[in-house]
Design an enzyme around this catalytic site. Structure first.
Site, short mmCIF file in Angstrom:
data_model
loop_
_atom_site.label_atom_id
_atom_site.label_comp_id
_atom_site.label_asym_id
_atom_site.label_seq_id
_atom_site.Cartn_x
_atom_site.Cartn_y
_atom_site.Cartn_z
N HIS A 1 0.01 11.84 -5.85
CA HIS A 1 -0.49 11.91 -4.48
C HIS A 1 0.66 11.80 -3.48
O HIS A 1 0.80 12.62 -2.57
CB HIS A 1 -1.52 10.79 -4.26
CG HIS A 1 -2.04 10.72 -2.86
ND1 HIS A 1 -3.20 11.32 -2.47
CD2 HIS A 1 -1.53 10.12 -1.76
CE1 HIS A 1 -3.39 11.10 -1.18
NE2 HIS A 1 -2.39 10.37 -0.71
N GLU A 2 1.50 10.80 -3.67
CA GLU A 2 2.60 10.55 -2.71
C GLU A 2 3.63 11.68 -2.74
O GLU A 2 4.10 12.12 -1.70
CB GLU A 2 3.28 9.21 -2.99
CG GLU A 2 2.36 8.00 -2.83
CD GLU A 2 1.65 7.95 -1.49
OE1 GLU A 2 2.19 8.46 -0.50
OE2 GLU A 2 0.54 7.41 -1.43
N HIS B 1 0.85 -1.20 0.00
CA HIS B 1 0.00 0.00 0.00
C HIS B 1 0.88 1.25 0.00
O HIS B 1 1.75 1.41 0.84
CB HIS B 1 -0.97 0.02 1.18
CG HIS B 1 -1.97 1.13 1.05
ND1 HIS B 1 -3.14 1.00 0.32
CD2 HIS B 1 -1.94 2.41 1.46
CE1 HIS B 1 -3.78 2.14 0.32
NE2 HIS B 1 -3.08 3.02 1.01
N ALA B 2 0.63 2.15 -0.95
CA ALA B 2 1.53 3.30 -1.17
C ALA B 2 1.60 4.20 0.05
O ALA B 2 0.60 4.44 0.73
CB ALA B 2 1.01 4.10 -2.36
N HIS C 1 -6.08 0.62 5.73
CA HIS C 1 -6.02 1.62 6.80
C HIS C 1 -6.54 1.11 8.13
O HIS C 1 -6.30 1.73 9.16
CB HIS C 1 -6.80 2.87 6.34
CG HIS C 1 -6.23 3.45 5.08
ND1 HIS C 1 -6.31 2.79 3.86
CD2 HIS C 1 -5.54 4.59 4.83
CE1 HIS C 1 -5.72 3.51 2.93
NE2 HIS C 1 -5.24 4.60 3.49
N TYR D 1 -9.22 11.52 3.99
CA TYR D 1 -9.39 11.35 2.54
C TYR D 1 -10.70 11.93 2.06
O TYR D 1 -10.81 12.40 0.93
CB TYR D 1 -9.29 9.87 2.15
CG TYR D 1 -7.97 9.25 2.56
CD1 TYR D 1 -6.79 9.59 1.91
CD2 TYR D 1 -7.91 8.34 3.61
CE1 TYR D 1 -5.58 9.03 2.28
CE2 TYR D 1 -6.70 7.78 4.00
CZ TYR D 1 -5.54 8.12 3.34
OH TYR D 1 -4.35 7.58 3.72
N GLU E 1 -3.40 15.07 2.49
CA GLU E 1 -3.89 14.15 1.46
C GLU E 1 -4.32 14.87 0.19
O GLU E 1 -4.44 14.25 -0.86
CB GLU E 1 -5.05 13.31 2.01
CG GLU E 1 -4.70 12.47 3.25
CD GLU E 1 -3.54 11.52 3.02
OE1 GLU E 1 -3.31 11.11 1.86
OE2 GLU E 1 -2.85 11.18 4.01
N HIS F 1 2.79 14.58 -0.61
CA HIS F 1 3.19 14.45 0.80
C HIS F 1 4.65 14.87 0.97
O HIS F 1 4.99 15.62 1.88
CB HIS F 1 3.07 12.99 1.25
CG HIS F 1 1.66 12.50 1.44
ND1 HIS F 1 0.75 13.16 2.23
CD2 HIS F 1 1.02 11.39 0.98
CE1 HIS F 1 -0.40 12.47 2.23
NE2 HIS F 1 -0.26 11.40 1.48
O1 X8Z Z 1 -4.11 5.48 1.10
C1 X8Z Z 1 -4.10 6.32 0.23
C2 X8Z Z 1 -2.78 6.84 -0.31
C3 X8Z Z 1 -1.70 6.84 0.71
S1 X8Z Z 1 -1.88 8.07 1.91
C4 X8Z Z 1 -2.35 5.96 -1.47
N1 X8Z Z 1 -5.27 6.76 -0.31
C5 X8Z Z 1 -6.57 6.26 0.13
C6 X8Z Z 1 -6.76 4.80 -0.25
O2 X8Z Z 1 -5.99 4.27 -1.05
O3 X8Z Z 1 -7.72 4.20 0.25
C7 X8Z Z 1 -5.40 7.78 -1.34
C8 X8Z Z 1 -6.85 7.92 -1.61
C9 X8Z Z 1 -7.59 7.11 -0.57
ZN ZN Z 2 -1.76 10.01 1.20
#
Ligand code: X8Z
Ligand code: ZN
Length: 581
Positions: A349-350, A319-320, A477, A487, A377, A353
């Site tokens: 997105h990354e 997960h990024a 998460h 988010y 975010e 940050h």
């Molecule tokens: O978790 C993330 C990022 C890392 S902070 C990739 N996001 C949420 C997800 O993937 O559920 C970005 C959008 C929503």
């Molecule tokens: Zn993020």
């Protein structure tokens, strides 16, 4: 003359920041090694470093409380307050309990990272990336249901861990004066927590009609594709048919949902593959966008230490995420990049940050954060909204800019990504807040999860679920304790930022055609907001960029205005909404 307590409070803050800096760096290094090389040893090391950091934070937060009620300079009292809110999980009293919580947390993350689904006995076991690729492409409801169910079994062994984790995490939050961990998360927004909850509900009420319209259009087209026996004409959409494991973004369905006569939109996946762009180059492309705004290029260590691809032969958490290990300039990202348009967005997105982190690195430690977590975010996504046809043409990815009169395809694709996300963004912590408060006890974890997914998203699971399952655990998460309301806020804020930047550039065209690429003035405005870090309440930062002190959903509504009329026409005579919403 300064009062004695003022001198003491300031000395306390300086010492606390030094201690926390040391322990945070240690915890980040351990977490980095763990998430990029998961073994029982690295799991134990990260748990230990986390336990040390969270225990020290609780200890310092309790001592900070001794200064409460005394008049102090704003910045000192702000730091004392932020100290209590600096981590999503705090150690419960007792060394054993504190280590137990850290171990549970590492264990759940590890289970998620190691999750696999084996479609048949002879075949190979698929990891989440491979499952995600199939879910994006397959249109076979039987295969999709199997992939969905297969992945969701990852949550099952997390359930008992999560139950205990909730108890311990709550004990940690209570130790510093919060009713529970959800209450602690809601206290992070420079306003009374109840007011914050009301803000999120207000924003959702504003965007909900657009979501219902999109939902109706998508369901209607899916009925045409799969038939009423698979997709009920006026009921919830089966969650496995939306091109994404969590039904949180639907843009992978674009080819299925595009109006027959519409422009194909811009297929980034196709463009990137045709150009043979590799993961490192994908990151370079995004870096160049930030550079065009006047940001310094990323440091050499970023390129040496980041993880861009899934390494062979070891377990990693794909997960990024973006990191700032030394809280100065040891910036990194950790991703298992696939060459797709979706991942192109994630890379922006990354990097958002990372550029934010770097801009506030000069702040005192407790202010090295975004204005509120939604800002962190939102910034990379704001840049990503500027990935327009004009930008792609200027950078050589498109030969010609398509005429705007057929932009309905472009907008529909974006709505499937951004509008579809909104209810999911809201419900994850809607659920977790109720779990932490005890309103939802363990015996109702899964049924409440699905009640909320039905109510907000209008989706239903492909197979019957029970309390033997733990479906929230199948979303990164939850095991990683990353708060999620950020988010939802970001999904609103990024359009507010985008519109403000367009207005200050004097843009009069449609918002989805506006790009800040190469716009140094826009870069300077963003940078001055970044540099504030968390030193001021977030409305100050929002005002600096947009002129407004409140989060405003009219940004996203303005952006999609041209699509709204189209969706209304397309859904004439089509059922809208679902029972249970
Ligand atoms: O978790 C993330 C990022 C890392 S902070 C990739 N996001 C949420 C997800 O993937 O559920 C970005 C959008 C929503
Ligand atoms: Zn993020």
């Amino acid at each position: 003359m300064r009062a004695q307590w003022e001198i003491e409070a300031e000395a306390f803050v300086v010492a606390a920041e030094a201690r926390l800096l040391e322990l945070s760096i240690e915890a980040s290094r351990a977490a980095w090694v763990y998430e990029t090389y998961i073994t029982p040893d690295t799991e134990a090391l990260t748990a230990r470093a986390d336990a040390r950091l969270t225990s020290a934070t609780v200890d310092l937060a309790r001592r900070a409380a001794e200064f409460e009620g005394r008049p102090l300079p704003d910045s000192t009292s702000r730091k004392l307050r932020l100290l209590r809110l600096s981590l999503p999980l705090l150690a419960p009293p007792g060394e054993r309990e504190s280590e137990e919580l850290a171990r549970l947390s590492a264990s759940m993350r590890g289970r998620y990272a190691k999750g696999r689904y084996q479609p048949d006995r002879a075949g190979e076991a698929l990891d989440l990336n491979a499952i995600g690729r199939r879910m994006a492409e397959s249109r076979d409801p039987v295969e999709l249901a199997a992939l969905w169910t297969g992945w969701h079994s990852v949550g099952v062994p997390m359930r008992p861990e999560f139950v205990r984790y909730v108890e311990l995490a709550n004990a940690g939050s209570r130790a510093v004066g919060f009713a529970d961990t959800g209450a602690m998360w809601r206290a992070k927004y420079d306003m009374p927590p109840e007011e914050f909850v009301a803000e999120t509900e207000r924003l959702w009420a504003e965007v909900r009609p657009l979501y219902r319209l999109l939902h109706a259009y998508v369901r209607h087209r899916l009925v045409e594709r799969y038939g009423e026996s698979v997709v009920p004409r006026s009921g919830p959409i089966p969650a496995h048919l939306l091109g994404n494991m969590w039904a949180q973004t639907w843009d992978n369905l674009y080819p299925l949902l595009a109006p027959p006569d519409a422009d194909p939109g811009v297929d980034l996946t196709e463009i990137l593959r045709r150009r043979k762009v590799d993961p490192r180059e994908l990151v370079r492309i995004a870096e160049r966008f930030f550079a065009s705004l006047g940001f310094e290029p990323l440091p050499a260590t970023f390129w040496e230490r980041s993880m861009f691809e899934k390494p062979a032969g070891r377990e990693v958490l794909c997960h990024a995420s973006a990191w700032d290990i030394d809280l100065v300039d040891d910036l990194r990202i950790k991703m298992c990049i696939e060459i797709t348009g979706e991942e192109f967005h994630v890379v922006h997105h990354e990097l958002g940050h990372n550029f934010y982190q770097r801009a506030y690195a000069h702040q005192p430690l407790l202010f090295r954060d975004s204005a509120n977590d939604g800002f962190h975010e939102a910034v990379g996504d704001t840049i990503d909204l500027s990935v327009t046809p004009e930008y792609l043409a200027r950078t050589g990815f498109l030969d010609a800019v398509p005429p705007p009169d057929r932009d309905v395809g472009l907008l529909l694709r974006k709505a499937l990504e951004k509008v579809a996300f909104l209810p999911f963004g809201l419900l994850v912590d809607g659920w977790r807040w109720r779990v932490f408060s005890g309103d939802v006890p363990p015996e109702r974890y899964n049924s409440t999860w699905w009640e909320m997914r039905l109510r907000y998203q209008g989706v239903a699971p492909p197979t019957p679920r029970s309390e033997a399952d733990f479906d929230p655990g199948a979303k990164a998460h939850i095991p990683s304790s990353t708060p999620y309301m950020r988010y939802f806020l970001a999904a609103i804020l990024q359009f507010q930022f985008h519109r403000a930047l367009a207005r200050s550039a004097g843009w009069t065209g449609p918002l989805h055609r506006f790009s800040i690429y190469g716009d140094r003035a826009a870069g300077a405005r963003l940078r001055s907001m970044f540099e504030m870090g968390a030193s001021r309440p977030w409305p100050d930062a929002l005002e600096a960029l947009t002129g407004s002190r409140t989060m405003d959903a009219t940004g996203i509504l303005d952006y999609f205005r041209p699509l709204i009329g189209w969706l209304e026409r397309e859904t004439r005579g089509v059922p809208i909404g679902w029972p249970g919403e």
